[in-house]
Write a protein that holds these residues in place. Structure first.
Motif, PDB file in Angstrom:
ATOM      1  N   ASN A  31       0.504  -1.206   0.081  1.00 31.36           N
ATOM      2  CA  ASN A  31      -0.282  -0.007  -0.110  1.00 31.36           C
ATOM      3  C   ASN A  31       0.389   1.714   0.046  1.00 31.36           C
ATOM      4  OD1 ASN A  31      -2.611   1.329   0.066  1.00 31.36           O
ATOM      5  ND2 ASN A  31      -1.810   1.629   2.342  1.00 31.36           N
ATOM      6  N   GLN A  32       1.846   1.012   0.318  1.00 29.23           N
ATOM      7  CA  GLN A  32       3.075   2.505   0.829  1.00 29.23           C
ATOM      8  C   GLN A  32       4.616   1.949   1.255  1.00 29.23           C
ATOM      9  OE1 GLN A  32       2.364   4.754   3.933  1.00 29.23           O
ATOM     10  NE2 GLN A  32       1.899   3.388   5.700  1.00 29.23           N
ATOM     11  N   ARG A 100       2.500   5.232  -3.026  1.00 29.88           N
ATOM     12  CA  ARG A 100       1.427   5.009  -2.305  1.00 29.88           C
ATOM     13  C   ARG A 100      -0.036   4.642  -2.744  1.00 29.88           C
ATOM     14  NH1 ARG A 100      -0.358  11.324  -0.909  1.00 29.88           N
ATOM     15  NH2 ARG A 100       1.374  11.722  -1.356  1.00 29.88           N
ATOM     16  N   ASN A 101      -0.903   4.165  -1.927  1.00 27.53           N
ATOM     17  CA  ASN A 101      -1.726   3.813  -2.415  1.00 27.53           C
ATOM     18  C   ASN A 101      -2.113   2.348  -4.041  1.00 27.53           C
ATOM     19  OD1 ASN A 101      -3.833   4.885  -0.876  1.00 27.53           O
ATOM     20  ND2 ASN A 101      -3.474   7.012  -2.350  1.00 27.53           N
ATOM     21  N   ASN A 102      -0.901   1.607  -3.381  1.00 28.73           N
ATOM     22  CA  ASN A 102      -0.601   0.520  -4.465  1.00 28.73           C
ATOM     23  C   ASN A 102      -0.225   0.663  -5.156  1.00 28.73           C
ATOM     24  OD1 ASN A 102      -3.239  -0.421  -2.590  1.00 28.73           O
ATOM     25  ND2 ASN A 102      -1.669  -2.674  -2.721  1.00 28.73           N
TER      26      ASN A 102
END
Length: 133
Positions: A31-32, A100-102
């Protein structure tokens, strides 16, 4: 978590710019974090910039004029590709980018490019080291 992944590219021209942003995004599994994107070849490069055709043409023009074929290079006695190696010195073999956010956390106009400097070639390998959660 740390993961390592890779993918291969085939290139068709002596100088070729390939947008690899979507391929890198497909392989992100956190995810991050951060991702290191590395070309395993000394006659290629990884760069981040705008995907605008005029700018990409200007890059080729600039490199051809900075590393001119009007000079004689010592390395040409071995492989006859000194210009490709010298252009690679001016660029970079890797980029380390935020996730960020995959997804790659790039600016609005930014893309990640693989630049072939000594093609055409088969099985150019791009390695990713992904660190994150």
């Amino acid at each position: 978590m740390i993961t390592q992944k890779s993918f291969n590219l085939n290139t068709n021209k002596n100088f070729e710019i390939i947008d690899i942003t979507s391929k890198v995004n497909e392989l992100i599994d956190v995810n991050q974090g951060i991702v290191s994107i590395f070309s395993r070849h000394s006659t290629s490069a990884i760069v981040v910039n705008e995907n605008e055709m005029g700018l990409l043409n200007d890059l080729e023009f600039m490199l051809d004029n900075l590393v001119s074929d009007k000079f004689s290079y010592e390395h040409d006695r071995i492989d006859d590709n000194a210009r490709s190696h010298l252009k690679s010195f001016l660029l970079s073999s890797s980029e380390c980018l935020p996730i960020r956010n995959n997804r790659l956390d790039l600016g609005t106009w930014q893309s990640v490019f693989f630049i072939e400097l000594d093609g055409s070639r088969h099985n150019r390998t791009i390695s990713l080291t992904i660190i994150g959660e």
